[in-house]
Design a protein around this motif. Structure first.
Motif, PDB file in Angstrom:
ATOM      1  N   ALA A 181       0.847  -1.189   0.000  1.00 43.65           N
ATOM      2  CA  ALA A 181       0.000   0.000   0.000  1.00 43.65           C
ATOM      3  C   ALA A 181       0.882   1.238   0.000  1.00 43.65           C
ATOM      4  CB  ALA A 181      -0.935  -0.009   1.200  1.00 43.65           C
ATOM      5  N   LEU A 182       0.246   2.426  -0.094  1.00 43.69           N
ATOM      6  CA  LEU A 182       1.006   3.666  -0.129  1.00 43.69           C
ATOM      7  C   LEU A 182       1.767   3.921   1.168  1.00 43.69           C
ATOM      8  CD1 LEU A 182      -1.561   6.020  -1.926  1.00 43.69           C
ATOM      9  CD2 LEU A 182       0.462   4.943  -2.899  1.00 43.69           C
ATOM     10  N   ASP A 183       1.230   3.413   2.292  1.00 44.26           N
ATOM     11  CA  ASP A 183       1.905   3.641   3.576  1.00 44.26           C
ATOM     12  C   ASP A 183       2.993   2.618   3.859  1.00 44.26           C
ATOM     13  OD1 ASP A 183       0.431   1.381   4.018  1.00 44.26           O
ATOM     14  OD2 ASP A 183      -0.770   2.214   5.667  1.00 44.26           O
ATOM     15  N   GLY A 184       3.263   1.737   2.909  1.00 50.11           N
ATOM     16  CA  GLY A 184       4.323   0.742   3.077  1.00 50.11           C
ATOM     17  C   GLY A 184       3.834  -0.592   3.577  1.00 50.11           C
ATOM     18  N   SER A 185       2.600  -0.655   4.080  1.00 47.78           N
ATOM     19  CA  SER A 185       2.068  -1.944   4.538  1.00 47.78           C
ATOM     20  C   SER A 185       1.630  -2.761   3.331  1.00 47.78           C
ATOM     21  CB  SER A 185       0.888  -1.710   5.483  1.00 47.78           C
ATOM     22  OG  SER A 185      -0.167  -1.035   4.793  1.00 47.78           O
ATOM     23  N   PHE A 186       1.326  -4.021   3.584  1.00 51.09           N
ATOM     24  CA  PHE A 186       0.906  -4.899   2.502  1.00 51.09           C
ATOM     25  C   PHE A 186      -0.571  -5.252   2.636  1.00 51.09           C
ATOM     26  CE2 PHE A 186       5.486  -5.534   2.860  1.00 51.09           C
ATOM     27  CZ  PHE A 186       5.879  -5.405   1.545  1.00 51.09           C
ATOM     28  N   ALA A 187      -1.201  -5.497   1.526  1.00 54.02           N
ATOM     29  CA  ALA A 187      -2.626  -5.829   1.526  1.00 54.02           C
ATOM     30  C   ALA A 187      -2.870  -7.134   2.259  1.00 54.02           C
ATOM     31  CB  ALA A 187      -3.123  -5.921   0.087  1.00 54.02           C
ATOM     32  N   GLU A 188      -4.065  -7.218   2.842  1.00 51.31           N
ATOM     33  CA  GLU A 188      -4.410  -8.434   3.566  1.00 51.31           C
ATOM     34  C   GLU A 188      -4.784  -9.562   2.617  1.00 51.31           C
ATOM     35  OE1 GLU A 188      -7.469  -7.563   6.325  1.00 51.31           O
ATOM     36  OE2 GLU A 188      -6.267  -6.163   7.522  1.00 51.31           O
ATOM     37  N   LYS A 189      -5.277  -9.206   1.432  1.00 52.17           N
ATOM     38  CA  LYS A 189      -5.657 -10.227   0.461  1.00 52.17           C
ATOM     39  C   LYS A 189      -4.670 -10.215  -0.696  1.00 52.17           C
ATOM     40  CE  LYS A 189     -10.624 -10.130   1.410  1.00 52.17           C
ATOM     41  NZ  LYS A 189     -11.980  -9.959   0.819  1.00 52.17           N
ATOM     42  N   PRO A 190      -4.327 -11.377  -1.184  1.00 55.24           N
ATOM     43  CA  PRO A 190      -3.351 -11.434  -2.266  1.00 55.24           C
ATOM     44  C   PRO A 190      -3.962 -10.960  -3.588  1.00 55.24           C
ATOM     45  CG  PRO A 190      -4.182 -13.612  -1.834  1.00 55.24           C
ATOM     46  CD  PRO A 190      -4.761 -12.736  -0.757  1.00 55.24           C
ATOM     47  N   ILE A 191      -3.109 -10.367  -4.435  1.00 57.98           N
ATOM     48  CA  ILE A 191      -3.565  -9.987  -5.763  1.00 57.98           C
ATOM     49  C   ILE A 191      -3.583 -11.191  -6.675  1.00 57.98           C
ATOM     50  CG2 ILE A 191      -1.231  -9.343  -6.537  1.00 57.98           C
ATOM     51  CD1 ILE A 191      -2.522  -7.126  -8.158  1.00 57.98           C
ATOM     52  N   VAL A 192      -2.683 -12.157  -6.428  1.00 57.75           N
ATOM     53  CA  VAL A 192      -2.629 -13.418  -7.169  1.00 57.75           C
ATOM     54  C   VAL A 192      -2.311 -14.517  -6.173  1.00 57.75           C
ATOM     55  CG1 VAL A 192      -1.430 -14.765  -8.943  1.00 57.75           C
ATOM     56  CG2 VAL A 192      -1.871 -12.321  -9.325  1.00 57.75           C
ATOM     57  N   GLU A 193      -2.945 -15.632  -6.347  1.00 54.85           N
ATOM     58  CA  GLU A 193      -2.672 -16.804  -5.491  1.00 54.85           C
ATOM     59  C   GLU A 193      -2.863 -18.054  -6.338  1.00 54.85           C
ATOM     60  OE1 GLU A 193      -3.561 -17.350  -0.936  1.00 54.85           O
ATOM     61  OE2 GLU A 193      -5.350 -17.890  -2.115  1.00 54.85           O
ATOM     62  N   ALA A 194      -1.862 -18.983  -6.249  1.00 61.18           N
ATOM     63  CA  ALA A 194      -1.924 -20.169  -7.097  1.00 61.18           C
ATOM     64  C   ALA A 194      -1.231 -21.333  -6.408  1.00 61.18           C
ATOM     65  CB  ALA A 194      -1.275 -19.886  -8.446  1.00 61.18           C
ATOM     66  N   GLY A 195      -1.638 -22.536  -6.756  1.00 64.41           N
ATOM     67  CA  GLY A 195      -1.010 -23.761  -6.220  1.00 64.41           C
ATOM     68  C   GLY A 195      -0.103 -24.391  -7.266  1.00 64.41           C
ATOM     69  N   THR A 196       1.040 -24.919  -6.831  1.00 61.71           N
ATOM     70  CA  THR A 196       2.008 -25.526  -7.739  1.00 61.71           C
ATOM     71  C   THR A 196       2.816 -26.586  -6.991  1.00 61.71           C
ATOM     72  OG1 THR A 196       3.842 -25.054  -9.218  1.00 61.71           O
ATOM     73  CG2 THR A 196       3.682 -23.687  -7.249  1.00 61.71           C
ATOM     74  N   ARG A 197       3.527 -27.425  -7.701  1.00 68.30           N
ATOM     75  CA  ARG A 197       4.403 -28.408  -7.039  1.00 68.30           C
ATOM     76  C   ARG A 197       5.660 -27.725  -6.521  1.00 68.30           C
ATOM     77  NH1 ARG A 197       3.745 -33.876  -8.263  1.00 68.30           N
ATOM     78  NH2 ARG A 197       5.538 -34.091  -6.859  1.00 68.30           N
ATOM     79  N   ARG A 198       6.130 -26.687  -7.304  1.00 63.24           N
ATOM     80  CA  ARG A 198       7.386 -26.059  -6.892  1.00 63.24           C
ATOM     81  C   ARG A 198       7.509 -24.628  -7.404  1.00 63.24           C
ATOM     82  NH1 ARG A 198      12.777 -27.684  -5.584  1.00 63.24           N
ATOM     83  NH2 ARG A 198      14.319 -26.195  -6.362  1.00 63.24           N
ATOM     84  N   ASP A 199       7.327 -24.462  -8.755  1.00 60.23           N
ATOM     85  CA  ASP A 199       7.598 -23.167  -9.378  1.00 60.23           C
ATOM     86  C   ASP A 199       6.287 -22.528  -9.885  1.00 60.23           C
ATOM     87  OD1 ASP A 199      10.314 -23.668  -9.036  1.00 60.23           O
ATOM     88  OD2 ASP A 199      10.456 -24.710 -10.967  1.00 60.23           O
ATOM     89  N   PHE A 200       6.280 -21.159  -9.886  1.00 59.21           N
ATOM     90  CA  PHE A 200       5.122 -20.422 -10.408  1.00 59.21           C
ATOM     91  C   PHE A 200       5.618 -19.086 -10.953  1.00 59.21           C
ATOM     92  CE2 PHE A 200       1.612 -17.362  -9.913  1.00 59.21           C
ATOM     93  CZ  PHE A 200       0.653 -17.980 -10.715  1.00 59.21           C
ATOM     94  N   SER A 201       5.039 -18.676 -12.133  1.00 64.66           N
ATOM     95  CA  SER A 201       5.409 -17.404 -12.758  1.00 64.66           C
ATOM     96  C   SER A 201       4.147 -16.558 -12.925  1.00 64.66           C
ATOM     97  CB  SER A 201       6.073 -17.646 -14.121  1.00 64.66           C
ATOM     98  OG  SER A 201       6.393 -16.409 -14.728  1.00 64.66           O
ATOM     99  N   ALA A 202       4.219 -15.297 -12.599  1.00 70.21           N
ATOM    100  CA  ALA A 202       3.066 -14.393 -12.693  1.00 70.21           C
ATOM    101  C   ALA A 202       3.499 -13.044 -13.263  1.00 70.21           C
ATOM    102  CB  ALA A 202       2.422 -14.194 -11.332  1.00 70.21           C
ATOM    103  N   ILE A 203       2.601 -12.447 -14.039  1.00 70.58           N
ATOM    104  CA  ILE A 203       2.810 -11.078 -14.518  1.00 70.58           C
ATOM    105  C   ILE A 203       2.023 -10.160 -13.595  1.00 70.58           C
ATOM    106  CG2 ILE A 203       2.380  -9.452 -16.403  1.00 70.58           C
ATOM    107  CD1 ILE A 203       2.855 -11.708 -18.355  1.00 70.58           C
ATOM    108  N   LEU A 204       2.758  -9.190 -13.000  1.00 70.76           N
ATOM    109  CA  LEU A 204       2.174  -8.304 -11.994  1.00 70.76           C
ATOM    110  C   LEU A 204       2.472  -6.850 -12.350  1.00 70.76           C
ATOM    111  CD1 LEU A 204       3.500 -10.243  -8.881  1.00 70.76           C
ATOM    112  CD2 LEU A 204       1.194 -10.370  -9.816  1.00 70.76           C
ATOM    113  N   PRO A 205       1.580  -5.921 -11.950  1.00 71.78           N
ATOM    114  CA  PRO A 205       1.919  -4.511 -12.122  1.00 71.78           C
ATOM    115  C   PRO A 205       3.206  -4.181 -11.369  1.00 71.78           C
ATOM    116  CG  PRO A 205      -0.404  -4.762 -11.602  1.00 71.78           C
ATOM    117  CD  PRO A 205       0.230  -6.101 -11.402  1.00 71.78           C
ATOM    118  N   ALA A 206       4.041  -3.358 -11.935  1.00 68.59           N
ATOM    119  CA  ALA A 206       5.296  -2.991 -11.281  1.00 68.59           C
ATOM    120  C   ALA A 206       5.007  -2.435  -9.891  1.00 68.59           C
ATOM    121  CB  ALA A 206       6.042  -1.969 -12.138  1.00 68.59           C
ATOM    122  N   GLY A 207       5.877  -2.802  -8.891  1.00 69.21           N
ATOM    123  CA  GLY A 207       5.691  -2.346  -7.523  1.00 69.21           C
ATOM    124  C   GLY A 207       6.340  -3.292  -6.522  1.00 69.21           C
TER     125      GLY A 207
END
Length: 681
Positions: free
Chosen positions: A622-648
């Motif tokens: 967030a703008l105050d430096g804290s992090f959101a309580e809910k994830p913007i992306v969440e996924a299940g994998t065996r080991r590796d995961f790749s996501a495209i996210l807004p810069a930040g």
């Protein structure tokens, strides 16, 4: 008043009617005569020299057709001719009503104050009249009577209808007559409906004048001529007492010659002329014995020799006449002239009433064989007596001009129709493949340019299907739309409507997407999901989305010109841009997501059992430096995961099914492809 001014009465009117009937055989223009509520007798009448105010109806009903002209066209022509009959001693005024405003009972105007007749000024005032509004008879009569002095005079009303301004004109005239007994009111009904004249006759009854009903221009002319040229008979002076008888013989003095009525008729080819001419009769001593206007006149002349001059337009004839003093004496004066019947049309197959041409036509006449000049009335169809010879005739109306050469022969009639050679051009636009043209003019700007140099283009703005009235010939149509110019050649045809459709070419759009300005464009269809939706298309054309959540790396589209919203969706990054496409445009549009690609690898320490499933969550800062309580992306994998996210900045959390977990904080830059390894403990 000189004796030669004395009129004949009913006998003259009958001879005038007979001459006009014969004139109709030449020009098929008018039948003559007049019907009144009363009849004149054969008593001698004197020319009226009292001031007169002529009140002319110019209300909306005067636009009614009367042959090849309107009632108002006929009335103003006859009124002008009538006023020229006035001697210089008789002042006249002219009033019109109903010619400026549609629903205004106060629309009454003095066109000429009471003064000697100014023909040029009256012609100009009459030509400006447009049949428009109401019929305020009462107010107009009151207005006219107010122009006269206490010595009185004559008010002469010409109307084609009844009062419609909630007053009683008969009561008004009764009150005006009581206020000034020296004012006389005449009324001429012109083309009135059956029975209406009886309701106007009371104006004359109350006003001490005459009521005459007329149906056409010839009868209107005769009615006004009758009212202008006659007045109540003057009482004869008492006879002087006889002188006393004297003795002795006296020389016998012969009595002076007695003037006798002589009918003079102007003819062309043996037939009476179809309209009034100017007669001038001169005695042998050079004294003017008579001047008057009409198709025939009946001056009182003493026997002797005279020179009779007949003049109309640029035609003039002089003839020697010997008056014998016999009963019913008449002389025909052959006029060396021909009748030119001229009319103007928009085109063969296109009526003037179906055009938007405004104003009166302006006629010009250029003699080619030495004839004198002649002025033509500003009407759509006219008849003019002209001196023999060739003429170049031109008529201008609404900015268009037609020309023709005519030859006038003495004693013959020539008819000529001047064709403005007009046509109509309708322009329309349509999108490629559409059956119907655009029905909205939003954003459309048209120009129709004559191919011939020197003529300005015609323009129309924000109209879906403009129609232009043009002279037949070649043109180039232009459509300016969304920055594009479309042009097409065409030929306007005389008397027809030419419809030209300018087809709007489709626009081509190629889309590419990338993480950022410095990143390579996507090549994997799984990285890009596109939606292309219409916003406002040219001509308000309706269209469905061209793409809706379509996974494709770089789509190529063919679209209707206009505004489109293009949306690129990649992972958690979304970007929408509005694109405007001109007709025929070939556009390439790149959308940079301002995002990065983040690859996460989560595993337990070496030697530990591998997880069956790892849930990886991305929490944006967030703008105050804290992090959101809910994830913007969440996924299940065996080991590796790749996501495209807004810069930040993000906090990454990973956990497996045994409860082992790990966290990390990452700063993801625009266009960056970053990797993050995490240990599950």
């Amino acid at each position: 008043m000189p004796q030669h001014r004395i009129a004949k009465g009913t006998a003259t009117v009958r001879r005038w009617c007979h001459g006009m009937v014969r004139a109709a055989l030449l020009a098929t223009l008018f039948l003559a005569g007049a019907a009144g509520t009363g009849s004149a007798d054969d008593r001698a009448f004197i020319r009226d020299e009292r001031p007169v105010v002529l009140v002319l109806d110019a209300s909306g009903s005067m636009a009614t057709p009367l042959g090849r002209e309107t009632r108002l066209d006929a009335a103003r022509r006859v009124v002008l001719d009538t006023l020229t009959l006035f001697s210089a001693k008789r002042p006249a005024g002219l009033v019109a009503y109903g010619h400026r405003r549609k629903d205004d009972c106060t629309d009454i105007e003095t066109l000429q104050k009471i003064a000697p007749v100014d023909a040029l000024a009256i012609r100009k005032s009459l030509s400006a009249l447009r049949p428009t509004g109401m019929t305020p008879l009462s107010a107009a009569l009151r207005h006219a009577a107010g122009m006269l002095s206490a010595d009185g005079g004559v008010v002469m009303l010409v109307s084609d209808g009844l009062e419609n301004c909630r007053e009683d004109p008969c009561a008004v005239v009764d009150a005006l007559k009581r206020a000034n007994a020296n004012v006389v009111f005449h009324v001429v009904g012109f083309g009135m409906a059956d029975g209406e004249m009886k309701r106007l006759a009371c104006i004359a009854d109350k006003g001490g004048g005459r009521a005459i009903e007329t149906r056409d221009a010839a009868r209107l002319e005769q009615a006004l001529k009758t009212l202008v040229e006659t007045a109540p008979p003057v009482a004869a002076a008492p006879a002087a007492p006889a002188p006393p008888a004297q003795t002795g013989e006296k020389p016998v003095v012969p009595p002076p010659p007695t003037p006798k009525p002589v009918t003079l008729r102007a003819t062309v080819g043996g037939t009476a002329v179809p309209g009034p001419v100017l007669f001038s009769v001169t005695a042998r001593n050079g004294e003017t014995a008579y001047e008057g206007k009409g198709t025939e006149v009946t001056p009182d002349l003493v026997p002797g020799s005279y020179k009779v001059r007949v003049t109309i337009a640029n035609a003039r004839t002089e003839s020697d006449v010997t008056v014998t003093g016999t009963a019913d004496e008449r002389h025909d004066i052959a006029l060396a002239a021909g009748l030119a019947s001229l009319s103007v049309i928009a085109a063969q197959g296109l009526d003037l009433k179906d055009t938007d041409l405004k104003g009166d036509p302006a006629w010009t006449l250029v003699p080619k064989d030495g004839q004198g000049p002649a002025e033509l009335d500003p009407v759509l169809a006219l008849a003019a007596m002209l001196a023999p010879g060739r003429y170049d005739v031109a008529v201008s109306l609404g900015g268009f001009t037609a020309r023709k050469e005519i030859t006038v022969a003495a004693g013959k009639a020539v008819q000529a129709t001047l064709d403005l050679d007009l046509g109509k051009v309708t322009l329309e636009a349509g999108t490629a493949g559409a059956d119907r043209p655009l029905d909205s003019g939003t954003g459309l700007s048209w120009s129709l340019e004559p191919t011939n140099a020197g003529q300005p283009p015609l323009r129309a703005e924000a109209i879906a299907r403009p129609t232009f009235l043009v002279a037949a010939g070649p043109y180039k149509a232009h459509l300016f739309i969304s920055g594009a110019t479309l042009s097409q050649d065409l030929v306007a045809q005389s008397g027809k409507t030419t419809t030209v459709r300018l087809e709007l070419p489709s626009a081509e759009l190629v889309l590419t997407g990338a993480l950022g300005p410095d990143a390579l464009p996507f090549t994997d269809w799984r990285d890009a999901t596109w939606s292309v939706r219409p916003v406002k298309l040219i001509g308000d054309v309706k269209a469905a989305p061209a793409l809706e959540n379509k996974a494709e790396a770089s789509p190529a589209l063919v679209l209707t010109p206009g505004e489109w919203d293009v949306t690129l969706n990649s992972g958690a990054a979304v970007m929408t841009r509005r694109v405007t496409l001109a007709p025929g445009a070939k556009a390439n549009e790149r959308i940079d997501l301002a995002a990065g690609r983040l690859s996460v690898s989560a595993a337990p320490p070496a030697g530990a059992a591998p997880p069956l499933n790892v849930v990886i969550s991305f929490f944006p800062a967030a703008l105050d430096g804290s992090f959101a309580e809910k994830p913007i992306v969440e996924a299940g994998t065996r080991r590796d995961f790749s996501a495209i996210l807004p810069a930040g900045r993000y906090r990454i959390a990973a956990a497996d099914e045994t409860g082992r977990a790990g966290t990390a904080v990452v700063e993801l830059k625009q266009g960056e492809s970053a990797a993050q390894e995490m240990t599950l403990k």
